[in-house]
Design an enzyme around this catalytic site. Sequence first.
Site, PDB file in Angstrom:
ATOM      1  N   CYS A  55       0.831  -1.210   0.000  1.00 26.18           N
ATOM      2  CA  CYS A  55       0.000   0.000   0.000  1.00 26.18           C
ATOM      3  C   CYS A  55       0.861   1.255   0.000  1.00 26.18           C
ATOM      4  O   CYS A  55       1.779   1.391   0.821  1.00 26.18           O
ATOM      5  CB  CYS A  55      -0.912  -0.006   1.229  1.00 26.18           C
ATOM      6  SG  CYS A  55      -1.943   1.463   1.374  1.00 26.18           S
ATOM      7  N   CYS A  60      -1.166   6.065   6.986  1.00 27.96           N
ATOM      8  CA  CYS A  60      -2.431   5.488   7.439  1.00 27.96           C
ATOM      9  C   CYS A  60      -2.171   4.551   8.616  1.00 27.96           C
ATOM     10  O   CYS A  60      -1.244   3.744   8.587  1.00 27.96           O
ATOM     11  CB  CYS A  60      -3.078   4.716   6.287  1.00 27.96           C
ATOM     12  SG  CYS A  60      -4.544   3.768   6.756  1.00 27.96           S
ATOM     13  N   CYS A 104      -7.560   0.760  -0.310  1.00 27.41           N
ATOM     14  CA  CYS A 104      -7.062   0.031   0.850  1.00 27.41           C
ATOM     15  C   CYS A 104      -6.850  -1.424   0.448  1.00 27.41           C
ATOM     16  O   CYS A 104      -7.740  -2.052  -0.118  1.00 27.41           O
ATOM     17  CB  CYS A 104      -8.048   0.128   2.020  1.00 27.41           C
ATOM     18  SG  CYS A 104      -7.559  -0.845   3.459  1.00 27.41           S
ATOM     19  N   GLU A 160     -24.045 -14.324  26.672  1.00 32.92           N
ATOM     20  CA  GLU A 160     -23.536 -13.094  26.039  1.00 32.92           C
ATOM     21  C   GLU A 160     -24.097 -11.892  26.774  1.00 32.92           C
ATOM     22  O   GLU A 160     -25.235 -11.917  27.238  1.00 32.92           O
ATOM     23  CB  GLU A 160     -23.943 -13.082  24.563  1.00 32.92           C
ATOM     24  CG  GLU A 160     -23.840 -11.759  23.842  1.00 32.92           C
ATOM     25  CD  GLU A 160     -22.414 -11.232  23.766  1.00 32.92           C
ATOM     26  OE1 GLU A 160     -22.250 -10.009  23.930  1.00 32.92           O
ATOM     27  OE2 GLU A 160     -21.481 -12.044  23.553  1.00 32.92           O
ATOM     28  N   CYS A 204      -8.238 -12.409  21.817  1.00 33.14           N
ATOM     29  CA  CYS A 204      -7.805 -11.306  20.944  1.00 33.14           C
ATOM     30  C   CYS A 204      -6.766 -10.432  21.649  1.00 33.14           C
ATOM     31  O   CYS A 204      -6.424  -9.362  21.155  1.00 33.14           O
ATOM     32  CB  CYS A 204      -9.000 -10.461  20.500  1.00 33.14           C
ATOM     33  SG  CYS A 204      -9.916  -9.696  21.859  1.00 33.14           S
TER      34      CYS A 204
END
Length: 431
Positions: free
Chosen positions: A68, A74, A156, A314, A388
């Site tokens: 990119c 960015c 992108c 949840e 994560c």
Amino acid sequence: MTLIEADITDLTHDGRGVAHISGKAVFVAGALAGERVRLRDVRKHRHYDEAAVEEVLRVSPDRVAPRCKHFGVCGGCALQHLDPAAQIAAKQRLLLENFERIGKVQPSAILPALTDSPWGYRRKARLSAKFVEKKGRMLVGFRETNGRYVADIERCEVLLPAVGERIAAITAMLESLEGKREIPQIEIAAGDNLVALVFRHLQPLSDADTQALTRFGQANDLAIFLQPGGIDSVAPLWPAGAQLNFELPAYDVTLDFRPLDFIQVNGGMNRRMIDHALALLDPQPSDRVLDLFCGLGNFTLPLARRAAQVVGVEGEAGLVQRARDNATKNGIANATFHSADLAADQRATAWAKADYELVLLDPPRSGADAVLDYLPRKSTRRVVYVSCHPASLARDAGILVDKHGFKLTSAGVMDMFPHTAHVESIALFER
């Protein structure tokens, strides 16, 4: 401007190089481990400094040319200058370092890294939009690396091509609107059936503007949604009644979702991750499974095809309702869902008191330490933890091992976010 030469010894968690100058750590944007660089000071702090590369004097063999042209300005990517295989290796090292330093545990085996295509993979993203009066033009993109401005990008490489190749066209279309100053962000949400753009607008849009948005959607085969207020205000502009979904063919499951719902960013990796998690968890037809932080049923419904019963929990009530609807739509009767704040004590609830042979955890960045205070129960023989954030996984691994008597059997990284510093990982714990 003072230029200093330094050797880069490591990478930070956010993808910057690490140097030590006069005994002080310096985090260097654009530098890679093993390189010698000439750098310029950017900002000084009490315990560390920040700098940027002026010139690379000794080049790492893992350095590659970024695809990119906006890389470095960015903030959407941090590692396009590092070979994808080296990116994975760095993330694996970071995961193992966190296990050792924070959790005081190490996996008995390291799982092979789970990877997929590193380009055009993002099906969920939030782009900023801003009309810059001084320039007389619109900017659409991720925030710049410093976070202060909107990056001026034309395309992108990590967004799915239906959007990534149309950034310039989206920008030009917004620039033509009467209400261009009232649109601060665009959410991208792609299912297998539709690619949607959600335009947040701070004031009502004129009929001419909504017609222009509709024409753009029709011409580019993009569903257009408007968001005049909070999350619940999102509604389709074109086509009427637009509904997003994605398929998990291996389990004969289709999941409907709304544009602002949480789904995994990388669709190809999501399918591979579900296969990977179920292989590790190895549910049997007689097993009862607890799926914590279940979202709209991404793991729950595939698990229900293999196990006797699955309970999904949840915190976001809207996702719980979508999960129930998805179970009904897919003819799945052995999955039940509960709405509960898993950061609060839920041990008095019926679902928390029940026995489960298997537990799957997929928490947010903060991890699952609150729920691990009272779960899993003695009946649980196996836990699979999808993470994560390696630091919270490492902390929680220590809890599972030290408090609950599990063994960290295996762990490894999953490249959910190529070219970024995000580390997605998976770990198996067994009695």
